[in-house]
Design an enzyme around this catalytic site. Structure first.
Site, mmCIF file in Angstrom:
data_model
loop_
_atom_site.group_PDB
_atom_site.id
_atom_site.type_symbol
_atom_site.label_atom_id
_atom_site.label_comp_id
_atom_site.label_asym_id
_atom_site.label_seq_id
_atom_site.Cartn_x
_atom_site.Cartn_y
_atom_site.Cartn_z
ATOM 1 N N ASP A 271 0.831 -1.208 0.000
ATOM 2 C CA ASP A 271 0.000 0.000 0.000
ATOM 3 C C ASP A 271 0.869 1.263 0.000
ATOM 4 O O ASP A 271 0.670 2.180 0.788
ATOM 5 C CB ASP A 271 -0.944 -0.020 1.205
ATOM 6 C CG ASP A 271 -2.137 0.908 1.002
ATOM 7 O OD1 ASP A 271 -2.341 1.382 -0.146
ATOM 8 O OD2 ASP A 271 -2.867 1.168 1.969
ATOM 9 N N LYS A 273 1.905 4.714 -1.023
ATOM 10 C CA LYS A 273 1.259 5.937 -1.542
ATOM 11 C C LYS A 273 1.625 7.077 -0.591
ATOM 12 O O LYS A 273 2.053 6.822 0.552
ATOM 13 C CB LYS A 273 -0.259 5.764 -1.622
ATOM 14 C CG LYS A 273 -0.905 5.401 -0.299
ATOM 15 C CD LYS A 273 -2.403 5.262 -0.434
ATOM 16 C CE LYS A 273 -2.998 4.807 0.881
ATOM 17 N NZ LYS A 273 -4.439 4.731 0.877
ATOM 18 N N ASN A 276 0.731 7.165 3.113
ATOM 19 C CA ASN A 276 1.368 6.234 4.048
ATOM 20 C C ASN A 276 2.845 6.537 4.252
ATOM 21 O O ASN A 276 3.624 5.670 4.629
ATOM 22 C CB ASN A 276 1.177 4.789 3.559
ATOM 23 C CG ASN A 276 -0.269 4.357 3.704
ATOM 24 O OD1 ASN A 276 -1.000 4.925 4.515
ATOM 25 N ND2 ASN A 276 -0.691 3.371 2.929
ATOM 26 N N ASP A 289 1.999 2.523 8.083
ATOM 27 C CA ASP A 289 0.767 1.806 7.738
ATOM 28 C C ASP A 289 1.050 0.442 7.110
ATOM 29 O O ASP A 289 0.979 0.269 5.888
ATOM 30 C CB ASP A 289 -0.115 2.660 6.818
ATOM 31 C CG ASP A 289 -1.568 2.167 6.879
ATOM 32 O OD1 ASP A 289 -1.789 1.029 7.349
ATOM 33 O OD2 ASP A 289 -2.472 2.906 6.465
ATOM 34 N N THR A 308 -4.343 0.758 -3.305
ATOM 35 C CA THR A 308 -5.152 1.924 -3.631
ATOM 36 C C THR A 308 -5.190 2.035 -5.147
ATOM 37 O O THR A 308 -4.155 1.887 -5.797
ATOM 38 C CB THR A 308 -4.505 3.169 -2.994
ATOM 39 O OG1 THR A 308 -4.470 2.946 -1.590
ATOM 40 C CG2 THR A 308 -5.271 4.427 -3.299
HETATM 41 N N1 LIG Z 1 3.436 8.414 13.907
HETATM 42 C C1 LIG Z 1 2.762 9.511 13.598
HETATM 43 N N2 LIG Z 1 3.275 10.735 13.829
HETATM 44 C C2 LIG Z 1 2.584 11.849 13.496
HETATM 45 N N3 LIG Z 1 1.349 11.841 12.936
HETATM 46 C C3 LIG Z 1 0.782 10.655 12.697
HETATM 47 C C4 LIG Z 1 1.437 9.427 13.010
HETATM 48 N N4 LIG Z 1 0.632 8.406 12.640
HETATM 49 C C5 LIG Z 1 -0.469 8.961 12.136
HETATM 50 N N5 LIG Z 1 -0.395 10.307 12.157
HETATM 51 C C6 LIG Z 1 -1.418 11.251 11.702
HETATM 52 O O1 LIG Z 1 -2.672 10.730 12.070
HETATM 53 C C7 LIG Z 1 -3.510 10.564 10.929
HETATM 54 C C8 LIG Z 1 -4.323 9.304 11.089
HETATM 55 O O2 LIG Z 1 -3.466 8.192 11.024
HETATM 56 P P1 LIG Z 1 -4.002 6.720 10.926
HETATM 57 O O3 LIG Z 1 -2.848 5.819 10.762
HETATM 58 O O4 LIG Z 1 -4.940 6.447 12.041
HETATM 59 O O5 LIG Z 1 -4.952 6.765 9.709
HETATM 60 P P2 LIG Z 1 -4.756 6.767 8.157
HETATM 61 O O6 LIG Z 1 -3.424 6.215 7.779
HETATM 62 O O7 LIG Z 1 -5.086 8.140 7.657
HETATM 63 O O8 LIG Z 1 -5.909 5.840 7.709
HETATM 64 P P3 LIG Z 1 -6.124 4.316 7.935
HETATM 65 O O9 LIG Z 1 -7.203 4.259 8.929
HETATM 66 O O10 LIG Z 1 -6.488 3.887 6.565
HETATM 67 O O11 LIG Z 1 -4.849 3.670 8.393
HETATM 68 C C9 LIG Z 1 -2.569 10.540 9.738
HETATM 69 O O12 LIG Z 1 -3.212 11.084 8.640
HETATM 70 C C10 LIG Z 1 -1.377 11.378 10.196
HETATM 71 O O13 LIG Z 1 -1.580 12.730 9.833
#
Ligand SMILES: Nc1ncnc2c1ncn2[C@@H]1O[C@H](COP(=O)(O)OP(=O)(O)OP(=O)(O)O)[C@@H](O)[C@H]1O
Length: 406
Positions: A271, A273, A276, A289, A308
């Protein structure tokens, strides 16, 4: 501050101009996103929501394993704004942090990932013994959410919210993702969760976001991750992209190196992109991710469809067997998106996108350097065996010529 458009930013520029652009981007990347006005953020949010979800008529931005997957019926969840400002804390970078990450998990080898019966309570149980959780694959020391001071919400994913937190005892700053157990169970994502945790926690590479471990309480599972102060590459691309060759080549190199590391361990990310990829200090980017990643211990070819749409390779679309070269294809798509601002096969419907992917129907504007075009063409080959290897990508002239300016 507006960044130069990609068309200004190829080899036609003299060295000084190019270096100035480079510095401008570096300074943007190395400062927080607080420069972006609220109205711009709103626009960004709208773009973000419409663009990636539009082609899937209401389903999230991933193609799920089969139409019978319960996750396939998920309605899109609005993403949060670029909310990675962390006013509450003065956060040292991980490299310079005087404290060590909390010792939360110790996770064993990767060989035990494939559980026949995955049960969230085997992994994230249990109200009975929340301080001595053990599973066939991992051990967790006592820890709960009161051990952390919560800072700002960094974002929201489909299954949970991510916060900037400080571990009270050590002062260590990290990102904490809180997910409802019920949601994980409802969408039968236990296996995916286990896989994500096991794989990501076992990895140690400068361009892969570290997962320190997880703990749980009655309602939620909490993943503790390396904090990445500048958020998603996707958002930076939306606000300041497309990038010039210097920036794009540095990003492509870093992801190629992370993929090389993963593939040597027989892990396919599946995945790749910009959403991620997270941005850390000093222009460093990190892959994250691992929800769709898989270990392919014998290098066999697989058939599960995931990823995706814009980033799917021809063999994934036609449900043929595939291997780790699907990540290489996705890297080619990423490279194009970094340089052009949108992926090469983007269309208004899924079917049209698929058609263009199958024909490798790419348009190269004249402004794109010939080196870049050459590399993209050599990566985006319909035949997976003809795709350039990651090692060759890392030493392609486009990378080597730009490397001296990184
Ligand atoms: N380790 C991190 N440090 C800083 N910001 C983060 C971190 N991990 C996630 N984020 C922020 O939090 C948001 C949500 O992350 P999350 O991994 O829950 O969801 P996602 O990758 O957008 O979607 P999915 O639910 O498909 O995994 C991200 O868009 C990012 O901006």
């Amino acid at each position: 501050m507006s960044l130069p458009h990609r068309s200004n930013s190829s080899y036609q520029l003299n060295k000084k101009e190019t270096l100035n652009q480079h510095k401008a981007v570096l300074s943007i990347i190395s400062t927080s996103n607080s420069r972006i006005s609220p109205s711009k953020r709103r626009n960004l949010k709208n773009t973000l929501n419409s663009r990636r979800y539009s082609k899937l008529s209401g389903s999230p931005n991933k193609v799920y394993i089969s139409s019978s997957s319960p996750a396939a019926s998920l309605s899109p969840v609005k993403r949060d704004l670029i909310n990675n400002l962390y006013n509450n804390y003065k956060i040292p970078s991980r490299e310079s942090s005087p404290v060590k990450p909390p010792q939360i998990t110790s996770i064993n080898t990767l060989g035990t990932v494939h559980h026949e019966k995955s049960n969230i309570n085997n992994v994230v149980d249990t109200t009975k013994s929340s301080h001595s959780l053990t599973s066939p694959t991992m051990k967790i020391k006592s820890m709960n959410k009161d051990d952390f001071e919560f800072g700002l919400k960094l974002g929201k994913g489909k299954f949970g919210k991510v916060y900037c937190v400080k571990e009270k005892k050590s002062g260590f700053i990290c990102a904490l993702k809180a997910m409802n157990k019920k949601d994980i169970e409802h969408y039968r994502l236990e296996r995916q969760f286990i896989r994500e945790v096991e794989i990501q926690a076992s990895l140690n590479h400068p361009n892969i976001a570290k997962l320190y471990g997880y703990f749980h309480d009655e309602k939620r599972v909490y993943m503790i991750m390396e904090y990445m102060p500048h958020g998603e590459l996707y958002k930076l691309l939306e606000s300041h992209g497309p990038f010039n060759d210097i920036i794009a080549s540095s990003f492509v190199y870093q992801i190629a190196d992370a993929l090389d590391y993963l593939h040597q361990r027989r892990i396919i990310h599946r995945d790749i992109k910009p959403e991620n990829i997270l941005i850390g200090p000093n222009n460093q980017i990190k892959l994250t991710d691992f929800g769709w990643s898989i270990i392919n211990p014998y290098g066999t070819r697989r058939k599960t469809l995931c990823g995706t749409i814009d980033y799917l390779s021809p063999e994934l679309i036609t449900s043929k067997e595939y291997d780790q070269t699907v990540d290489v294809w996705a890297l080619g798509v990423l490279m194009y998106e970094l340089l052009m601002g949108s992926p090469p096969f983007e269309e208004s419907t899924k079917e049209m996108t698929y058609k263009r992917i199958m024909k490798v129907d790419i348009e190269f504007p004249q402004t794109m350097s010939l080196d870049a075009q050459n590399l993209i063409k050599r990566i985006l080959s319909t035949d997976p065996r003809s795709r350039l290897s990651l090692r060759d990508i890392k030493r392609h002239p486009w990378i080597l010529r730009n490397k001296e300016f990184w």
